[in-house]
Motif scaffolding. Structure first.
Motif, PDB file in Angstrom:
ATOM      1  N   VAL A 246      -4.591 -30.509  58.816  1.00 51.05           N
ATOM      2  CA  VAL A 246      -5.559 -29.979  59.514  1.00 51.05           C
ATOM      3  C   VAL A 246      -5.395 -28.786  59.428  1.00 51.05           C
ATOM      4  N   ARG A 247      -4.241 -27.849  59.449  1.00 52.03           N
ATOM      5  CA  ARG A 247      -4.608 -26.781  59.807  1.00 52.03           C
ATOM      6  C   ARG A 247      -4.839 -26.256  58.094  1.00 52.03           C
ATOM      7  N   LYS A 248      -5.501 -26.397  57.001  1.00 56.31           N
ATOM      8  CA  LYS A 248      -6.384 -25.838  55.951  1.00 56.31           C
ATOM      9  C   LYS A 248      -7.366 -26.279  56.503  1.00 56.31           C
ATOM     10  N   ARG A 249      -7.814 -27.264  56.852  1.00 54.81           N
ATOM     11  CA  ARG A 249      -9.373 -27.859  57.655  1.00 54.81           C
ATOM     12  C   ARG A 249      -9.386 -27.305  58.229  1.00 54.81           C
ATOM     13  N   ALA A 250      -8.413 -26.544  59.254  1.00 59.96           N
ATOM     14  CA  ALA A 250      -9.268 -25.801  59.916  1.00 59.96           C
ATOM     15  C   ALA A 250      -9.552 -24.078  59.980  1.00 59.96           C
ATOM     16  N   GLU A 251      -8.556 -23.976  58.368  1.00 64.66           N
ATOM     17  CA  GLU A 251      -8.994 -22.836  58.486  1.00 64.66           C
ATOM     18  C   GLU A 251     -10.079 -22.149  57.587  1.00 64.66           C
ATOM     19  N   ARG A 252     -10.320 -23.217  56.481  1.00 64.46           N
ATOM     20  CA  ARG A 252     -11.749 -23.893  55.922  1.00 64.46           C
ATOM     21  C   ARG A 252     -12.540 -23.619  57.037  1.00 64.46           C
ATOM     22  N   LEU A 253     -12.572 -23.916  57.864  1.00 64.22           N
ATOM     23  CA  LEU A 253     -13.794 -23.951  58.816  1.00 64.22           C
ATOM     24  C   LEU A 253     -13.860 -22.808  59.768  1.00 64.22           C
ATOM     25  N   GLY A 254     -12.445 -21.937  59.668  1.00 67.56           N
ATOM     26  CA  GLY A 254     -12.506 -20.285  60.108  1.00 67.56           C
ATOM     27  C   GLY A 254     -12.340 -20.050  61.497  1.00 67.56           C
ATOM     28  N   ILE A 255     -11.477 -21.046  61.980  1.00 65.91           N
ATOM     29  CA  ILE A 255     -10.572 -21.677  62.769  1.00 65.91           C
ATOM     30  C   ILE A 255      -9.446 -21.052  62.752  1.00 65.91           C
ATOM     31  N   GLN A 256      -9.046 -19.694  63.258  1.00 66.78           N
ATOM     32  CA  GLN A 256      -7.740 -19.012  63.546  1.00 66.78           C
ATOM     33  C   GLN A 256      -6.430 -19.611  64.714  1.00 66.78           C
ATOM     34  N   ALA A 257      -5.784 -19.732  64.417  1.00 64.75           N
ATOM     35  CA  ALA A 257      -4.246 -19.297  64.888  1.00 64.75           C
ATOM     36  C   ALA A 257      -4.580 -17.643  66.123  1.00 64.75           C
ATOM     37  N   GLN A 258      -3.801 -18.043  66.802  1.00 60.32           N
ATOM     38  CA  GLN A 258      -4.755 -16.529  68.273  1.00 60.32           C
ATOM     39  C   GLN A 258      -2.722 -15.887  68.354  1.00 60.32           C
ATOM     40  N   ARG A 259      -2.400 -15.380  68.408  1.00 56.23           N
ATOM     41  CA  ARG A 259      -1.718 -14.682  68.625  1.00 56.23           C
ATOM     42  C   ARG A 259      -1.010 -14.005  69.894  1.00 56.23           C
ATOM     43  N   VAL A 260      -0.506 -14.657  71.220  1.00 57.36           N
ATOM     44  CA  VAL A 260      -0.222 -14.877  72.288  1.00 57.36           C
ATOM     45  C   VAL A 260       1.040 -14.605  72.523  1.00 57.36           C
ATOM     46  N   GLN A 261       1.487 -13.966  73.779  1.00 58.22           N
ATOM     47  CA  GLN A 261       2.926 -13.105  74.440  1.00 58.22           C
ATOM     48  C   GLN A 261       3.090 -14.299  75.446  1.00 58.22           C
ATOM     49  N   ASP A 262       3.990 -14.501  74.641  1.00 62.56           N
ATOM     50  CA  ASP A 262       5.168 -15.183  76.154  1.00 62.56           C
ATOM     51  C   ASP A 262       6.382 -14.618  76.552  1.00 62.56           C
ATOM     52  N   LEU A 263       6.379 -14.053  78.028  1.00 59.60           N
ATOM     53  CA  LEU A 263       7.746 -14.156  78.714  1.00 59.60           C
ATOM     54  C   LEU A 263       8.230 -14.648  79.442  1.00 59.60           C
ATOM     55  N   GLN A 264       9.444 -15.142  78.834  1.00 59.70           N
ATOM     56  CA  GLN A 264      10.312 -16.136  79.467  1.00 59.70           C
ATOM     57  C   GLN A 264      11.323 -14.562  79.864  1.00 59.70           C
ATOM     58  N   GLY A 265      11.188 -15.125  81.553  1.00 61.35           N
ATOM     59  CA  GLY A 265      12.423 -14.665  81.955  1.00 61.35           C
ATOM     60  C   GLY A 265      12.138 -13.178  81.939  1.00 61.35           C
ATOM     61  N   THR A 266      13.521 -12.405  81.163  1.00 59.54           N
ATOM     62  CA  THR A 266      12.883 -10.700  80.343  1.00 59.54           C
ATOM     63  C   THR A 266      12.471 -10.852  78.663  1.00 59.54           C
ATOM     64  N   THR A 267      12.642 -11.555  78.751  1.00 60.88           N
ATOM     65  CA  THR A 267      12.637 -11.685  76.952  1.00 60.88           C
ATOM     66  C   THR A 267      11.106 -12.451  76.874  1.00 60.88           C
ATOM     67  N   LEU A 268      10.104 -11.498  75.871  1.00 58.43           N
ATOM     68  CA  LEU A 268       8.711 -11.310  75.350  1.00 58.43           C
ATOM     69  C   LEU A 268       9.245 -11.586  74.011  1.00 58.43           C
ATOM     70  N   SER A 269       8.076 -12.949  73.735  1.00 57.30           N
ATOM     71  CA  SER A 269       7.855 -13.030  72.338  1.00 57.30           C
ATOM     72  C   SER A 269       6.435 -13.604  71.811  1.00 57.30           C
ATOM     73  N   THR A 270       5.879 -13.628  70.800  1.00 57.98           N
ATOM     74  CA  THR A 270       5.384 -14.013  69.732  1.00 57.98           C
ATOM     75  C   THR A 270       4.991 -15.975  69.718  1.00 57.98           C
ATOM     76  N   LYS A 271       3.467 -15.832  70.220  1.00 52.47           N
ATOM     77  CA  LYS A 271       3.131 -17.653  69.571  1.00 52.47           C
ATOM     78  C   LYS A 271       1.658 -17.574  69.466  1.00 52.47           C
ATOM     79  N   ASP A 272       1.816 -18.050  68.094  1.00 54.35           N
ATOM     80  CA  ASP A 272       0.242 -18.693  67.523  1.00 54.35           C
ATOM     81  C   ASP A 272      -0.442 -19.970  68.315  1.00 54.35           C
ATOM     82  N   ILE A 273      -1.284 -19.395  68.595  1.00 51.22           N
ATOM     83  CA  ILE A 273      -2.042 -21.102  69.547  1.00 51.22           C
ATOM     84  C   ILE A 273      -3.188 -21.117  68.810  1.00 51.22           C
ATOM     85  N   TRP A 274      -3.434 -22.478  68.147  1.00 50.71           N
ATOM     86  CA  TRP A 274      -4.937 -22.720  67.810  1.00 50.71           C
ATOM     87  C   TRP A 274      -5.315 -23.700  69.024  1.00 50.71           C
TER      88      TRP A 274
END
Lengths: 244, 685
Positions: free
Chosen positions: B123-151
């Protein structure tokens, strides 16, 4: 119907002769309003989201205290036997007590209408959303009361009844928090199970209505939730009566 | 003993019966509840309680959905909900609800399928072929800041032939925003015919003679705008060239003039007749070409609407229709002005500076009438009569239901356009967008740089601001139009005037007077009517030899549907500004193309999308101080007064209800005690 109404009015009157109910009402009003009044502010949107946003947790702390005595006290004082001799069915008794508790809460909630009134005077409050949210509050309160009544019927100790209600309602409430569901998914639980957990929580349906959408799914959920616990409540009382 | 046994047996039997009944009851209840919940999830009803119908699909969307003939499959490439951050989860839920609403409203013609590219490699390969890409989103949990790739991308497939991909949709909990994004896509992918729109364009040609700007700046046209996919999906653009004296073909119902200049009388006649024929004419006008370039020189060259030798003025022609196009630039010194960024040297280091630049500003969605007291206070006016006049005269910055829904662009060195007073008989008009009351009209000086030549930006900017402030101090507060729409029975500007001949026509115009010999009408028993100009399919620009076809009869009055739209700027859609050629510190017209598309919808009368863009939301902000009080209270005490009143209201709301409840309890207690005493007294206690 008439019998239910008689039980309801008798129960409701008893609330207003009990100092505990007044303490409960005043404390609830103060806590709920004090945490909501920061919504009043120049250039802030005139909406009640702060008021309704934290309500599930405030109810979690207050409503079991209100419902803990409904059956437990009757059992402790021995008045339940007397109650069972009245020419009313168990269903009518349960419905009467349930409606009385809801009516008492509705009266307490009426006293919070000053806040939306103030907000409407300062901005342009959306009364459709606000009144819908109040209706959702009563639905959620109904669900909490049904659970509280059920646990009150299981024990003669009011504190135990309150604690059981708080634990069960707390779990149901937390099931609706996205963070909690994310935590469950980290433990590798299947997605359908996580979705089911989320779907069990009253907070999800409550918040959906307070956004301004009255969805038949939400109404059916609350109806089913209340009906189920009131039915269990009636079953417990019936079993007890059968056992003598 | 004998008596107890049967009793015990009966009791046990009764209890067993109860337990059996209980089990059956509960099992039945669970089954029934399960069925009810299942059915409820399949056939649900919703009531939107919001006053602004935030959660209701607009009629525009419903119309688009009603016209879908074939099956439309929406493939949603979404990360699993539990992968989302807390901040994005509500947006996802809203988007799912909106898609669900589309599916329900379409009565089965739209199906939504969900795929999770995060858990399935294929599914990921098909999405990428279509030009659909995951976007990096920041995730703040408590005092910890991380990033997530969201489709969160969508693919729309219609009838097995057409498809469109939306690579990523942002997260927002307002359904109307998703609707405004999705419905135009649905329309684009399901539309079978695209309206044709004629375009005449002239590039911005900035001056290149300055010593500070040695390299000539290339003209800036509009080719990028017209090649934007979203525009091309919905409209077909046809280049119109009137150089050889042709008229605008009747096949075209909409014509756009981008930065018109050097119009000869014959072209003005062609435009007039297009309008009289019921055409919809949009003019994106500018009075000045301003250089920008990497050097940000901002030298000015005036644009002449009229060609050399032209005897008729274009602005007079527009005034005849009811629009006053000012040949001056508009300066708006509100806080909405864009900042002009520039590189500066600070202690040997290059730093980026920025100053507000009142020649670049968006129309603001502010009801200036309601802010009359604020305007008066800022301008130092204390006379209540004047404030009342302001309140009566000022108008909202965006003053039309449809325009309120348009993406609001930033205008760059706009001119101004207003309605003629009075409007010509039979013509109606609206100013859809206008400047703030802090605006002035001026003939631009040779340079409009807010930092001079850059050698001393601070001093130059002070002088720049002082000049504008001085002009503004001597002008009464006034608003000017930025977007004007007129329609109705326009009268021809050439009625009673000689018709300008085609460039190579030698004989007098009167000899070809179409009133005497109507061409284009079938003659009884004669030849077929002569077509007006070449057929559009062969290219409007490649007209046959001028003079071969004579003019048709002069249309003296506009037919049904004639509409004139004048925008006081064209820079907001020129190539360099929509492409953001000047890097991160340069100006970018981010919403220019969207605004242009909204105007096309307006012009092409694509009423389907009007309701969508015009969805408005009530301003629900609280005002602790009344409008009139703002002028009465000293500015330095305003904040203090606001806080005092807020505090008082908060205090009253938090304390009075519980006190009332307690007071009722005490009163009730006292009343009951008094009744008890009376009762005891009555029975002699």
């Amino acid at each position: 119907m008439r019998e239910t109404w008689i039980v309801t009015s008798r129960e409701l009157r008893s609330y207003f002769t009990s100092p505990i109910a007044y303490v409960f009402g005043a404390l609830f009003l103060f806590v709920q309003l004090a945490r909501s009044v920061p919504a009043i502010g120049h250039d802030q949107p005139a909406d009640m989201s702060v008021f309704f946003g934290g309500l599930p947790i405030v109810f979690l702390l207050f409503l079991p205290v209100l419902t803990m005595r409904l059956w437990a006290e009757e059992r402790k004082l021995g008045t339940i036997e007397l109650l069972m001799t009245f020419p009313v069915t168990i269903r009518q008794l349960v419905a009467g007590k349930f409606l009385a508790a809801l009516a008492f809460l509705a009266i307490v909630l009426l006293l919070t209408l000053g806040l939306p009134w103030t907000l409407d005077g300062l901005g342009r409050l959306d009364w459709g959303v606000t009144l819908g949210a109040y209706a959702a509050t009563l639905l959620m309160a109904g669900a909490y009361v049904a659970v509280g009544m059920f646990f009150s019927s299981l024990t003669r100790d009011q504190i135990v009844a309150a604690l059981l209600s708080i634990v069960v309602l707390g779990i149901l409430l937390f099931l609706g928090f996205p963070e909690f569901l994310a935590l469950l998914s980290r433990f590798g639980l299947p997605e359908w199970l996580i979705e089911l957990c989320g779907a069990l929580s009253p907070s999800r349906y409550f918040l959906s209505i307070t956004r301004g959408v009255l969805d038949s799914r939400d109404l059916i959920y609350f109806g089913a939730f209340c009906g189920l616990f009131l039915y269990f409540n009636a079953l417990v009382l019936r079993g007890r009566r059968l056992r003598g | 003993m004998n008596g107890q046994a049967p009793h015990s047996a009966a009791s046990a039997s009764r209890e067993a019966g109860f337990v059996l009944g209980l089990v059956i009851h509960v099992a039945l209840l669970v089954v029934i509840l399960g069925m009810v919940l299942f059915l409820a999830s399949r056939w649900r009803a919703r009531v939107d309680l919001t006053a602004d119908r935030v959660y209701t699909l607009t009629d525009s969307t419903k119309k688009v959905l009603d016209r879908i003939e074939q099956r439309l499959l929406v493939e949603a490439y979404f990360s699993a909900d539990e992968e989302l951050t807390a901040a994005t989860r509500e947006g996802r839920r809203t988007l799912r609800n909106v898609l669900d609403e589309y599916a329900q409203q379409s009565r089965g013609r739209i199906a939504v399928q969900y795929f999770d590219p995060g858990s399935d490699t294929a599914v990921r390969k098909r999405a990428e072929r279509l030009g659909i890409q995951a976007q990096r989103v920041q995730d703040l949990q408590g005092t910890t800041l991380s990033t997530k790739d969201i489709w969160q991308g969508l693919r729309f497939r219609y009838g097995g032939q057409k498809q469109k991909v939306q690579a990523f949709l942002g997260f927002d909990d307002r359904p109307a925003l998703y609707e405004a994004l999705l419905t135009p896509i649905l329309k684009a992918v399901t539309v079978t015919e695209r309206p044709r729109i004629g375009v005449m364009q002239w590039a911005c040609e900035p001056p290149s003679t300055s010593d500070r700007f040695p390299r000539p700046e290339a003209p800036k046209g509009f080719s990028r705008l017209l090649s934007i996919e979203d525009l091309g999906d919905r409209y077909e653009f046809v280049n119109v060239d009137l150089q050889k004296g042709q008229l605008v073909p009747d096949e075209l119902r909409t014509l756009i003039l981008l930065r018109p200049r050097n119009l000869d009388d014959r072209q003005k006649y062609a435009l007039d007749q297009f309008l009289m024929g019921g055409g919809r004419l949009a003019i994106f006008a500018d009075t000045d070409d301003v250089s920008l370039g990497q050097a940000r020189v901002l030298d000015v060259r005036r644009v002449g609407y009229d060609a050399l030798g032209s005897t008729l003025r274009f602005v007079d022609q527009l005034a005849h229709y009811g629009a006053v196009l000012h040949e001056k630039a508009l300066v708006d010194a509100t806080t909405g002005a864009l900042r002009f960024s520039f590189a500066m040297n600070v202690a040997g280091q290059t730093a980026i500076g920025g100053v507000p630049y009142p020649y670049w500003f968006p129309p603001q969605d502010i009801d200036w009438s309601a802010r009359a007291a604020d305007v008066a206070r800022i301008r130092g006016v204390t006379d209540q009569a004047v404030v009342e006049t302001y309140r009566r005269v000022f108008r909202p910055g965006i003053d039309h239901e449809a325009a309120r829904g348009f993406a609001t662009p930033v205008f760059f060195w706009p001119c101004a356009v207003d309605l003629a007073e009075p409007l010509p008989a039979g013509v109606g008009g609206n100013v859809l967008m206008r400047s703030s009351p802090f605006s002035i009209l001026e003939r631009l000086p040779q340079s409009v740089s807010p930092i001079g030549d850059g050698s001393d930006p601070t001093a130059a900017n002070q002088a720049f601001n002082a000049r504008i402030a001085e002009v503004m101090a001597h002008e009464p507060p006034q608003q000017h139009g930025l977007l004007v729409a007129l329609d109705g029975a326009f009268k021809s500007y050439f009625d009673g005037r000689p018709i300008p001949p085609r460039p190579d026509v030698k004989q007098p115009v009167q000899a070809k007077d179409p009133l005497e010999e109507p061409i284009g009408e079938p003659k009884e028993g004669g030849d077929a009517p002569t077509p007006l100009g070449p057929p559009i399919e062969q290219g409007v620009n490649e007209a046959g030899p001028a003079g071969k076809d004579a003019d048709p009869a002069l249309r003296t009055s506009a037919g049904t549907g004639a509409q004139l739209l004048i925008v006081a700027d064209s820079d907001f859609v020129r190539d360099d500004l929509i492409a953001g050629e000047y890097g991160q510190v340069g100006p970018v017209s981010q919403l220019g193309p969207s605004f242009f598309l909204s105007l096309l919808d307006w012009l092409a009368q694509d009423r389907d999308l009007f309701g969508l863009t015009g969805k408005k939301f009530t301003d629900r902000r609280q005002k602790v101080l009344e409008e009139g009080e703002l002028t009465r209270i000293a500015p330095e005490r305003l904040q203090e007064e606001v806080e005092r009143r807020q505090g008082s209201l908060r205090w009253r709301n938090a304390v009075i209800p519980p006190l009332l409840f307690v007071a009722f309890g005490v009163a009730s207690f006292l009343w009951r005690r008094s009744r008890k005493k009376q009762f005891l007294h009555g029975v002699g206690g």
